[in-house]
Design an enzyme around this catalytic site. Structure first.
Site, PDB file in Angstrom:
ATOM      1  N   GLY A   1       0.378  -1.017   0.198  1.00 50.36           N
ATOM      2  CA  GLY A   1      -0.065  -0.464   0.074  1.00 50.36           C
ATOM      3  C   GLY A   1       0.974   1.507  -0.363  1.00 50.36           C
ATOM      4  O   GLY A   1       0.583   2.368  -0.419  1.00 50.36           O
TER       5      GLY A   1
ATOM      6  N   HIS B   1       4.439 -21.558  10.182  1.00 53.52           N
ATOM      7  CA  HIS B   1       5.393 -20.640  10.036  1.00 53.52           C
ATOM      8  C   HIS B   1       6.317 -21.706  11.089  1.00 53.52           C
ATOM      9  O   HIS B   1       6.024 -22.162  12.055  1.00 53.52           O
ATOM     10  CB  HIS B   1       6.047 -19.438  10.275  1.00 53.52           C
ATOM     11  CG  HIS B   1       7.342 -19.000  10.286  1.00 53.52           C
ATOM     12  ND1 HIS B   1       8.175 -19.753  10.910  1.00 53.52           N
ATOM     13  CD2 HIS B   1       7.619 -18.370   8.982  1.00 53.52           C
ATOM     14  CE1 HIS B   1       9.280 -19.404  10.211  1.00 53.52           C
ATOM     15  NE2 HIS B   1       9.134 -18.372   9.006  1.00 53.52           N
TER      16      HIS B   1
ATOM     17  N   SER C   1      12.332 -15.844  12.818  1.00 55.41           N
ATOM     18  CA  SER C   1      12.658 -15.597  12.182  1.00 55.41           C
ATOM     19  C   SER C   1      13.351 -16.749  11.247  1.00 55.41           C
ATOM     20  O   SER C   1      14.056 -17.506  11.838  1.00 55.41           O
ATOM     21  CB  SER C   1      14.116 -14.572  11.160  1.00 55.41           C
ATOM     22  OG  SER C   1      14.577 -14.382  10.291  1.00 55.41           O
TER      23      SER C   1
ATOM     24  N   ARG D   1       9.540 -23.983   4.477  1.00 59.95           N
ATOM     25  CA  ARG D   1       8.709 -24.030   5.950  1.00 59.95           C
ATOM     26  C   ARG D   1       7.466 -24.314   5.818  1.00 59.95           C
ATOM     27  O   ARG D   1       7.645 -25.734   6.955  1.00 59.95           O
ATOM     28  CB  ARG D   1       7.531 -22.181   5.669  1.00 59.95           C
ATOM     29  CG  ARG D   1       8.427 -20.932   6.081  1.00 59.95           C
ATOM     30  CD  ARG D   1       7.957 -19.694   6.022  1.00 59.95           C
ATOM     31  NE  ARG D   1       8.984 -19.114   6.257  1.00 59.95           N
ATOM     32  CZ  ARG D   1       8.625 -17.505   5.939  1.00 59.95           C
ATOM     33  NH1 ARG D   1       7.868 -17.461   5.834  1.00 59.95           N
ATOM     34  NH2 ARG D   1       9.378 -16.724   6.406  1.00 59.95           N
TER      35      ARG D   1
ATOM     36  N   HIS E   1       0.746 -17.726   9.897  1.00 60.42           N
ATOM     37  CA  HIS E   1       2.290 -16.966   9.882  1.00 60.42           C
ATOM     38  C   HIS E   1       1.638 -15.642   8.685  1.00 60.42           C
ATOM     39  O   HIS E   1       1.732 -15.052   9.186  1.00 60.42           O
ATOM     40  CB  HIS E   1       3.415 -17.131   9.647  1.00 60.42           C
ATOM     41  CG  HIS E   1       4.587 -16.038   9.302  1.00 60.42           C
ATOM     42  ND1 HIS E   1       4.513 -15.783   9.961  1.00 60.42           N
ATOM     43  CD2 HIS E   1       5.315 -15.972   8.315  1.00 60.42           C
ATOM     44  CE1 HIS E   1       5.382 -14.847   9.733  1.00 60.42           C
ATOM     45  NE2 HIS E   1       6.167 -15.268   8.579  1.00 60.42           N
TER      46      HIS E   1
ATOM     47  N   ARG F   1       4.629 -20.322   0.362  1.00 61.06           N
ATOM     48  CA  ARG F   1       5.078 -19.350   0.468  1.00 61.06           C
ATOM     49  C   ARG F   1       6.243 -19.556   0.528  1.00 61.06           C
ATOM     50  O   ARG F   1       6.431 -19.764   2.032  1.00 61.06           O
ATOM     51  CB  ARG F   1       4.842 -17.984   0.603  1.00 61.06           C
ATOM     52  CG  ARG F   1       5.645 -17.115   0.431  1.00 61.06           C
ATOM     53  CD  ARG F   1       5.321 -15.202   0.835  1.00 61.06           C
ATOM     54  NE  ARG F   1       5.148 -15.593   2.499  1.00 61.06           N
ATOM     55  CZ  ARG F   1       6.163 -15.312   3.627  1.00 61.06           C
ATOM     56  NH1 ARG F   1       7.375 -15.063   2.965  1.00 61.06           N
ATOM     57  NH2 ARG F   1       5.828 -15.137   4.850  1.00 61.06           N
TER      58      ARG F   1
END
Lengths: 659, 254
Positions: free
Chosen positions: A45, A266, A284, A330, A423, A457
């Site tokens: 955005g 995740h 992470s 993942r 996630h 992803r």
């Protein structure tokens, strides 16, 4: 309805340049007359609003937070992918394209993904020009790290705060446009409906969250950049305010919802500690560069992690997937953790956790390298630990600190305990190549759309997609639509369509407030989350999904009879804001379960227990399910399934293996 | 780590809207787990208030992982509470013990008017960024990202300054309600990078002018901002801002 994905003709690596070379343009004088509404100020955005403002369009941008800088992209940690091949390790646009399609388990559209890989290199150039302080090597050049599902180092990063730095870059570009007057910014505003006139999106109804007043805003086009819907699970790594409302309103106004059941769990998050838990925190994926994941080989292990000798540890990812080891994608890592915990090998008080252990690399990789740099011969372990710690701190310091604050344990000393958590959502509004939804003039960018990640992803690709869509795709594709709108004068927001839309929104708020039931919004959200996690989570089956649909319908009925919302309508009332969002989640949850029920194959993050190999790996069914599910809303609990067949001309579709 | 439960007395600032005078109200919460975050303890209190048909306490929060900068409670006289380098959302209840009394107020500064209860308006920070907190580059630049090497030490210092989350704790901590730490962090981030050089002088002058216009106070070098900053933004940035400002003022043609 036939879906037209508007994929340009020609070779895959020429499609985007051909498109850009032939797309309709809007001249600068006309741009000033065209108004665009952008909803959401995350990476997609903020970058879209800034860039469209730079081009000369009149832009209005909305966010529910108190500043655009707080959108949840800010929390992305590990990095952003780009096919720069600065490491000379064999990376290329094609490889990034290939890895993304394979990582998504062959459920993404080739043309979109190739474009994403192409523009990835421009993103890094743009961000550096904006003054984004990426990590650098001693020679002053940009550093890279590895992420899952990939065998090259293509991830650019800024410690564990990459999302923050990229968003602040986009935010500063946006604020510059606000100062120049080309963008008008509406903070603490929530979009509550899309206004359609003659089949085209022409504006939105927004609510000022401070005063509670409804507002009508016109736009020649509306661009939704409102993120994902992971909070349907109640517990997720999303921000507390992250919601599906804008996308859901668009869906009910005719925008198809693509692959709603594709959610990403995740693998490395801090485990749930109790019923009070309000959200889950990610550690992470970049930690898997240096952390090794293991559980004890002994089910009834009572010793502390550091006291368990090497030969009694099961490094199950390295064991099962030797080629990728701890850096499998993942979905694979999450399922493997669940498998070990379900089999009784989990650690910690709840037994719903595995270890993520840095000691080996801290000593052997970093400690030894530092000792060698300093010329220390035969360093003892204490020295290696001390030296290694400094390097680990520089790479992941903020994440280690965060872990310690939440758990009270020091991950430099003891392994982290981690468990998978919701996630990201690969599903989202269906869009064509131009990122337009099935409603003319209504676009969806970033996590809000379904387009690039298939059924799973890869790490560090969300930031890439958000910025690709906002900086480099929408500025071209929206012109192709607006070129035909230059004669359209701004439509009065006093027109019937605007007034009707506003009234419908007002009526729904009044209905919510008049229920005056006995149970809090939060309690409904928690119950919905539990249904979704138990029956539409890491593993799904026909029985569970069928039950979940009935349970969600019943819960929704109960919500509309018994929810209790304090306060009033025309005031700052966060409980009312939340009630509207939970009401939408209660509809979305049902669609997710329907989609999961319909897709009888396993692919990526969608694991149907009925469809697995003997080794327990996901079993895809390309013959019957090589399509995008694009659901069309027909009324409460009624949808029609439209299918977009996926055609692979440049990648040979194959079983996905990381062994 | 041992877990324990506690009963607490909370004194929380309640204020209906920006025109209301407001005041502290006292609440009791029971069986709070030491594993909860401070905001989860507030969730418990709010659920309790809703069940008693009382108005829940409005407070800002979003990511709950210490990075969005939305949460903003002034706890026992300190912004973000007792833990060093920690936002309110990352503060956990093991910082407290059974029987404690905790006082919670909003950020207090003329430039941050209260909206409701603990929620304040920090739009002044956006306007300061609008005054110059950017590099004026449009999308589409074609200079390769590696064309200009940047010494690692400069990049690291720039990053350390850029880590500011814009929460406003520095303003709340300061007896003068100065925003110097916030402004200096952004000025430093760009002053340290080659990309920031073209607008180096105008940036610092414009951002400082906007800061003054918003009604933030002056800096008297007490260092409270640095001590309370959840991201450990260094006072060195204020020193750099002062140098940048002096140099820009001297060379300014206006």
């Amino acid at each position: 309805m036939a879906l037209n994905s508007k994929i340009p003709q020609g070779d895959i690596d020429k499609k985007w340049s051909n498109y850009k070379g032939h797309v309709k343009l809007v001249n600068p004088a006309n741009k000033r007359k065209l108004e665009i509404i952008v909803v959401g100020t995350g990476l997609a955005g903020a970058s879209a609003a800034a860039t469209l403002g730079e081009l000369g369009y009149k832009v209005k941008v909305f966010c529910f937070q108190d500043s655009p800088r707080r959108a949840h992209s800010i929390a992305a940690q590990g990095g952003i992918n780009a096919a720069k091949n600065y490491q000379n390790d064999g990376d290329s646009v094609y490889r990034l394209f290939y890895d993304t399609i394979k990582g998504g388990d062959y459920r993404a559209r080739e043309a979109n993904v190739h474009r994403l890989a192409e523009v990835s290199v421009n993103i890094i150039d743009q961000c550096v020009a904006q003054g984004v302080p990426f990590a650098r090597e001693y020679g002053g050049y940009l550093d890279n790290r590895s992420f899952g599902g990939v065998q090259v180092k293509r991830t650019f990063y800024a410690a564990g705060q990459t999302g923050q730095q990229l968003l602040l870059g986009a935010y500063s570009a946006l604020e510059r446009q606000v100062a120049l007057g080309s963008v008008k910014q509406y903070t603490r505003h929530e979009m509550l409906d899309v206004v359609e006139i003659d089949g085209k999106a022409r504006g939105i109804i927004a609510r000022d969250l401070i005063t509670g007043k409804l507002e009508r805003h016109f736009g020649h086009a509306v661009v939704l950049c409102t993120g994902g819907y992971g909070n349907v699970f109640y517990l997720s790594t999303n921000a507390m305010g992250s919601n599906v409302t804008a996308a859901w309103k668009a869906h009910k106004k005719g925008a198809f919802f693509g692959n709603p059941c594709f959610t990403q769990i995740h693998p490395t998050c801090i485990p749930v500690s109790g019923d009070h838990q309000s959200k889950l925190t990610l550690m992470s994926e970049s930690l898997r560069n240096d952390g090794r994941i293991w559980v004890p080989k002994n089910k009834d292990e009572k010793r502390k992690a550091n006291d368990i000798p090497e030969e009694e540890r099961d490094y199950y990812l390295e064991r099962r997937y030797p080629a990728f080891g701890n850096l499998v994608p993942r979905d694979v890592a999450s399922r493997a953790a669940k498998e070990r915990c379900d089999a009784g090998y989990g650690v910690g008080t709840t037994k719903q956790a595995v270890y993520l252990d840095f000691r080996y690399n801290l000593i052997n990789k970093y400690g030894r390298a530092e000792a060698s740099k300093l010329g220390i011969e035969n360093p003892d372990e204490a020295t290696l630990v001390k030296l290694g710690k400094e390097v680990v701190k520089e790479q992941y310091g903020n994440l280690f600190d965060m872990y310690e604050k939440i758990t009270g344990e020091n991950p430099y000393e003891v392994p982290m305990r981690i468990y998978p958590a919701v996630h990201y959502t690969m599903g989202g509004l269906w869009v064509d190549y131009e990122l337009m939804t099935s409603v003319k003039g209504l676009y969806a960018l970033g996590e809000c759309n379904f387009s690039d990640h298939g059924a799973n992803r890869l790490g560090a690709s969300a930031l890439m997609q958000g910025l690709a869509d906002g900086y480099f795709v929408i500025p071209y594709t929206i012109g192709n639509y607006l070129a035909d709108e230059i004669a359209t004068k701004p439509i009065s927001t006093d027109s019937k369509e605007f007034l009707d839309a506003e009234k419908a929104v007002a009526d729904r708020i009044t209905t919510l407030m008049s229920i005056k039931g006995t149970k809090s919004v939060e309690s409904f959200h928690k119950r919905l989350g539990k249904i979704m996690w138990d029956k539409c989570g890491m593993a799904r089956n026909e029985k569970g999904l069928t039950e979940a649909i009935a349970e969600i319908q019943a819960l929704r009925k109960e919500f509309w009879k018994d929810v209790k919302i304090p306060g009033g309508i025309n005031e700052f009332n966060p409980e009312l804001d939340k009630a509207g969002r939970v009401a939408d989640f209660l509809e979305l949850g049902e669609l997710m379960c329907r989609d999961a029920l319909d897709r009888k194959e396993s692919c990526g993050g969608h694991f149907r227990e009925e469809s697995q190999t003997e080794e327990g790996e996901a079993q895809r069914d390309d013959e019957n399910f090589k399509f995008v599910s694009a659901w069309e809303y027909k009324g409460e609990s009624e949808w029609v399934l439209n299918k977009e067949d996926l055609i692979y001309e440049n990648i040979k579709i194959a079983a996905r293996s990381y062994k | 780590m041992e877990h324990y439960n506690m009963n607490l007395t909370l004194k929380v600032w309640r204020q209906k809207n920006s025109n209301d005078k407001g005041g502290l109200e006292t609440y009791q919460v029971k069986n709070i787990s030491s594993e909860m975050s401070f905001l989860e303890m507030f969730d418990v209190l709010n659920e309790q208030l809703i069940s008693e048909d009382k108005d829940p306490i409005a407070f800002d929060h979003d990511c709950r992982e210490g990075i969005c900068g939305m949460c903003s409670m002034y706890i026992n006289g300190r912004p973000h509470g007792p833990w060093h380098a920690t936002t309110t959302c990352q503060l956990h209840m093991r910082a407290f013990k059974d029987g404690d009394t905790i006082v919670v107020e909003p950020w207090r500064a003329k430039a941050f008017p209260v909206i409701k209860d603990l929620v304040v308006d920090r739009a002044a920070f956006d306007r300061i960024i609008q005054a110059g907190g950017y590099v004026s580059v449009n999308t589409g630049v074609t200079v390769d990202a590696n064309a200009t090497p940047i010494p690692k030490s400069d990049a690291d210092k720039s990053f350390a300054a850029a880590a500011c989350i814009g929460c406003g704790a520095c303003v709340a901590a300061c007896k003068n309600s100065s925003a110097m730490l916030f402004v200096s962090a952004k000025v430093s981030q760009f002053a340290l990078l080659p990309q920031g050089q073209a607008e180096r002088e105008s940036r610092v002058l414009d951002m400082v002018a906007q800061m003054d216009k918003e009604g933030f106070g002056s800096c008297t070098n007490t260092g409270a901002c640095e001590a309370e900053c959840p991201k450990e933004i260094s006072l060195e940035n204020i020193a750099r801002l002062n140098r940048e400002f002096a140099a820009a003022s001297l060379s300014s043609e206006e």
